[in-house]
Design a protein around this motif. Structure first.
Motif, PDB file in Angstrom:
ATOM      1  N   VAL A  17      22.229  56.323  38.358  1.00 57.07           N
ATOM      2  CA  VAL A  17      23.435  57.135  38.520  1.00 57.07           C
ATOM      3  C   VAL A  17      23.763  57.719  37.158  1.00 57.07           C
ATOM      4  CG1 VAL A  17      25.837  57.195  39.258  1.00 57.07           C
ATOM      5  CG2 VAL A  17      24.234  55.613  40.356  1.00 57.07           C
ATOM      6  N   LEU A  18      23.917  59.046  37.122  1.00 51.04           N
ATOM      7  CA  LEU A  18      24.166  59.760  35.871  1.00 51.04           C
ATOM      8  C   LEU A  18      25.569  60.359  35.923  1.00 51.04           C
ATOM      9  CD1 LEU A  18      20.995  59.913  36.662  1.00 51.04           C
ATOM     10  CD2 LEU A  18      20.855  61.447  34.719  1.00 51.04           C
ATOM     11  N   PHE A  19      26.408  59.944  35.000  1.00 50.76           N
ATOM     12  CA  PHE A  19      27.819  60.322  35.000  1.00 50.76           C
ATOM     13  C   PHE A  19      28.106  61.402  33.960  1.00 50.76           C
ATOM     14  CE2 PHE A  19      27.688  55.946  36.474  1.00 50.76           C
ATOM     15  CZ  PHE A  19      28.644  55.879  37.480  1.00 50.76           C
ATOM     16  N   ASP A  20      28.856  62.426  34.367  1.00 50.42           N
ATOM     17  CA  ASP A  20      29.512  63.300  33.401  1.00 50.42           C
ATOM     18  C   ASP A  20      30.645  62.497  32.764  1.00 50.42           C
ATOM     19  OD1 ASP A  20      30.372  65.817  32.150  1.00 50.42           O
ATOM     20  OD2 ASP A  20      32.018  65.729  33.586  1.00 50.42           O
ATOM     21  N   MET A  21      31.238  63.032  31.693  1.00 52.69           N
ATOM     22  CA  MET A  21      32.283  62.293  30.986  1.00 52.69           C
ATOM     23  C   MET A  21      33.680  62.893  31.209  1.00 52.69           C
ATOM     24  SD  MET A  21      32.481  61.311  26.919  1.00 52.69           S
ATOM     25  CE  MET A  21      33.145  62.897  26.368  1.00 52.69           C
ATOM     26  N   ASP A  22      33.978  64.010  30.523  1.00 51.29           N
ATOM     27  CA  ASP A  22      35.317  64.604  30.585  1.00 51.29           C
ATOM     28  C   ASP A  22      35.662  65.054  32.002  1.00 51.29           C
ATOM     29  OD1 ASP A  22      35.973  64.632  27.676  1.00 51.29           O
ATOM     30  OD2 ASP A  22      34.249  65.971  27.569  1.00 51.29           O
ATOM     31  N   LEU A 118      21.511  49.156  38.939  1.00 46.53           N
ATOM     32  CA  LEU A 118      21.035  50.531  38.840  1.00 46.53           C
ATOM     33  C   LEU A 118      21.068  50.999  37.384  1.00 46.53           C
ATOM     34  CD1 LEU A 118      22.944  52.036  41.898  1.00 46.53           C
ATOM     35  CD2 LEU A 118      20.496  51.500  41.777  1.00 46.53           C
ATOM     36  N   ALA A 119      20.141  51.873  37.037  1.00 47.41           N
ATOM     37  CA  ALA A 119      20.169  52.477  35.710  1.00 47.41           C
ATOM     38  C   ALA A 119      21.348  53.436  35.619  1.00 47.41           C
ATOM     39  CB  ALA A 119      18.863  53.217  35.445  1.00 47.41           C
ATOM     40  N   THR A 120      21.909  53.573  34.420  1.00 49.81           N
ATOM     41  CA  THR A 120      23.060  54.455  34.232  1.00 49.81           C
ATOM     42  C   THR A 120      22.878  55.297  32.982  1.00 49.81           C
ATOM     43  OG1 THR A 120      24.233  52.746  32.987  1.00 49.81           O
ATOM     44  CG2 THR A 120      24.722  52.906  35.349  1.00 49.81           C
ATOM     45  N   ALA A 121      23.422  56.514  33.048  1.00 51.83           N
ATOM     46  CA  ALA A 121      23.428  57.382  31.872  1.00 51.83           C
ATOM     47  C   ALA A 121      24.733  58.150  31.839  1.00 51.83           C
ATOM     48  CB  ALA A 121      22.247  58.348  31.896  1.00 51.83           C
ATOM     49  N   LEU A 122      25.214  58.416  30.650  1.00 53.04           N
ATOM     50  CA  LEU A 122      26.329  59.326  30.434  1.00 53.04           C
ATOM     51  C   LEU A 122      25.730  60.626  29.910  1.00 53.04           C
ATOM     52  CD1 LEU A 122      29.514  59.584  30.217  1.00 53.04           C
ATOM     53  CD2 LEU A 122      29.173  59.179  27.781  1.00 53.04           C
ATOM     54  N   VAL A 123      26.018  61.738  30.586  1.00 55.10           N
ATOM     55  CA  VAL A 123      25.439  63.028  30.214  1.00 55.10           C
ATOM     56  C   VAL A 123      26.580  64.024  30.065  1.00 55.10           C
ATOM     57  CG1 VAL A 123      23.793  64.829  30.833  1.00 55.10           C
ATOM     58  CG2 VAL A 123      23.347  62.462  31.503  1.00 55.10           C
ATOM     59  N   THR A 124      26.881  64.406  28.829  1.00 51.25           N
ATOM     60  CA  THR A 124      28.053  65.227  28.557  1.00 51.25           C
ATOM     61  C   THR A 124      27.711  66.410  27.661  1.00 51.25           C
ATOM     62  OG1 THR A 124      30.278  65.230  27.583  1.00 51.25           O
ATOM     63  CG2 THR A 124      28.667  63.718  26.616  1.00 51.25           C
ATOM     64  N   THR A 125      28.451  67.499  27.830  1.00 49.35           N
ATOM     65  CA  THR A 125      28.317  68.660  26.959  1.00 49.35           C
ATOM     66  C   THR A 125      29.033  68.439  25.626  1.00 49.35           C
ATOM     67  OG1 THR A 125      28.157  70.118  28.885  1.00 49.35           O
ATOM     68  CG2 THR A 125      28.742  71.162  26.811  1.00 49.35           C
ATOM     69  N   THR A 126      29.939  67.491  25.574  1.00 53.82           N
ATOM     70  CA  THR A 126      30.691  67.195  24.357  1.00 53.82           C
ATOM     71  C   THR A 126      29.760  66.709  23.252  1.00 53.82           C
ATOM     72  OG1 THR A 126      32.638  66.602  25.659  1.00 53.82           O
ATOM     73  CG2 THR A 126      32.545  65.765  23.416  1.00 53.82           C
ATOM     74  N   PRO A 127      29.941  67.190  22.009  1.00 56.35           N
ATOM     75  CA  PRO A 127      29.087  66.722  20.912  1.00 56.35           C
ATOM     76  C   PRO A 127      29.290  65.232  20.633  1.00 56.35           C
ATOM     77  CG  PRO A 127      30.874  68.097  20.076  1.00 56.35           C
ATOM     78  CD  PRO A 127      30.893  68.228  21.555  1.00 56.35           C
ATOM     79  N   ARG A 128      28.265  64.621  20.048  1.00 56.32           N
ATOM     80  CA  ARG A 128      28.244  63.173  19.858  1.00 56.32           C
ATOM     81  C   ARG A 128      29.458  62.652  19.095  1.00 56.32           C
ATOM     82  NH1 ARG A 128      25.987  58.690  21.892  1.00 56.32           N
ATOM     83  NH2 ARG A 128      24.133  59.967  22.258  1.00 56.32           N
ATOM     84  N   ILE A 183      27.103  62.490  39.117  1.00 55.43           N
ATOM     85  CA  ILE A 183      28.520  62.578  39.463  1.00 55.43           C
ATOM     86  C   ILE A 183      29.188  63.509  38.467  1.00 55.43           C
ATOM     87  CG2 ILE A 183      30.675  61.323  39.836  1.00 55.43           C
ATOM     88  CD1 ILE A 183      29.059  58.864  40.514  1.00 55.43           C
ATOM     89  N   GLU A 184      29.817  64.575  38.969  1.00 55.64           N
ATOM     90  CA  GLU A 184      30.340  65.665  38.147  1.00 55.64           C
ATOM     91  C   GLU A 184      31.687  66.147  38.664  1.00 55.64           C
ATOM     92  OE1 GLU A 184      29.894  67.552  35.572  1.00 55.64           O
ATOM     93  OE2 GLU A 184      27.873  67.141  34.818  1.00 55.64           O
ATOM     94  N   ASP A 185      32.424  66.854  37.759  1.00 60.20           N
ATOM     95  CA  ASP A 185      33.710  67.429  38.163  1.00 60.20           C
ATOM     96  C   ASP A 185      33.766  68.937  38.003  1.00 60.20           C
ATOM     97  OD1 ASP A 185      35.880  67.885  35.458  1.00 60.20           O
ATOM     98  OD2 ASP A 185      33.822  67.173  35.209  1.00 60.20           O
ATOM     99  N   SER A 186      32.746  69.569  37.406  1.00 61.12           N
ATOM    100  CA  SER A 186      32.795  71.002  37.107  1.00 61.12           C
ATOM    101  C   SER A 186      31.658  71.751  37.780  1.00 61.12           C
ATOM    102  CB  SER A 186      32.722  71.233  35.596  1.00 61.12           C
ATOM    103  OG  SER A 186      31.430  70.907  35.110  1.00 61.12           O
ATOM    104  N   LEU A 187      31.833  73.055  37.921  1.00 57.70           N
ATOM    105  CA  LEU A 187      30.787  73.889  38.524  1.00 57.70           C
ATOM    106  C   LEU A 187      29.528  73.884  37.675  1.00 57.70           C
ATOM    107  CD1 LEU A 187      29.739  75.856  40.620  1.00 57.70           C
ATOM    108  CD2 LEU A 187      30.881  77.711  39.365  1.00 57.70           C
TER     109      LEU A 187
END
Length: 242
Positions: A17-22, A118-128, A183-187
């Motif tokens: 499961v790969l999660f967006d952040m903001d 389950l494996a998990t990842a956080l995948v965000t456009t925000t800089p580190r 799992i995402e909140d934006s287009l």
């Protein structure tokens, strides 16, 4: 969703499961918006609600161009760089002073996903350097990092809506896109997830999401279980639902 057992065929079961952040895990989209509103005021204008919605999930360069267009301004690359840095630093200040509360149901689902193995990842456009504030807070709250991997916007060859961030996470996790759920909140995030070949659960926050082929929409993550996620993956080829 009605909870069901995971598929009997292990080759079709959910692996990651790969999660967006903001806006997906934490309530930080409003802070980004506040920082951009402050910049608009400093530039002599008012950022429209429509313009703000179009920046959700975007890279800072794209978001800045949306703001400039909304205000009727022309800024060169150096001004864009300075403005982008200001918004990032202002948002970081707001995160530190205001806090970053969980989105409804996000903490419970993340804990359940980890408990299920389950494996998990956080995948965000925000800089580190900015994302680290959230990542550290989540780890402190849960007692350990719940992510096998974190991918930030300044660590990828292309940013969302390009699928590159999600594909990079999948490669590093050693999982196939067809066995992943995003799992995402934006287009732009939804587009990136779908383009990567993953199943996508959309949970809108600031920006409304429309029905798209392969996208399942839910108003929040409250009461969503790991069994629900397995079912969503199994039904990924069905018509989009709300």
């Amino acid at each position: 969703m009605t909870p069901v057992d995971s598929p009997s065929d292990p080759d079709q079961s959910l692996q990651a499961v790969l999660f967006d952040m903001d806006g997906t895990l934490v309530e930080t989209e409003e802070l980004w918006g506040e920082a951009m509103d402050e910049l608009a005021t400093a530039l002599g204008g008012v950022f429209s609600a429509e313009g703000r919605q179009r920046t959700v999930g975007q890279s800072m360069r794209v978001a800045m161009q949306v703001l400039y267009d909304d205000l009727g301004l022309v800024r060169d690359d150096e001004q864009l760089r300075v403005d982008s840095r200001w918004v990032e630093e202002r948002t970081a200040t707001l995160m530190t002073s205001r806090g970053m509360p969980w989105r409804p149901g996000a903490r419970e689902l993340l804990v359940a996903v980890r408990a299920a193995g389950l494996a998990t990842a956080l995948v965000t456009t925000t800089p580190r350097r900015i994302a680290a504030l959230v990542i550290d807070q989540i780890a402190a709250d849960l007692g350990e990092s719940p992510f096998d991997l974190t991918v930030c916007g300044d660590e990828v060859p292309a940013r969302k809506p390009d699928p590159a961030p999600y594909l990079q996470a999948m490669v590093q996790l050693g999982v196939e896109p067809a066995r992943c759920l995003v799992i995402e909140d934006s287009l732009v995030g939804v587009t990136a997830g779908l383009s990567s070949g993953a199943a996508v659960l959309g949970v809108p926050s600031v920006q409304p999401l429309e029905r798209l082929p392969g996208l399942v929409l839910r108003p929040s993550l409250v009461d969503i279980t790991v069994a629900d996620l397995h079912q969503l993956l199994a039904e990924r080829d069905f018509a989009p639902t709300t």
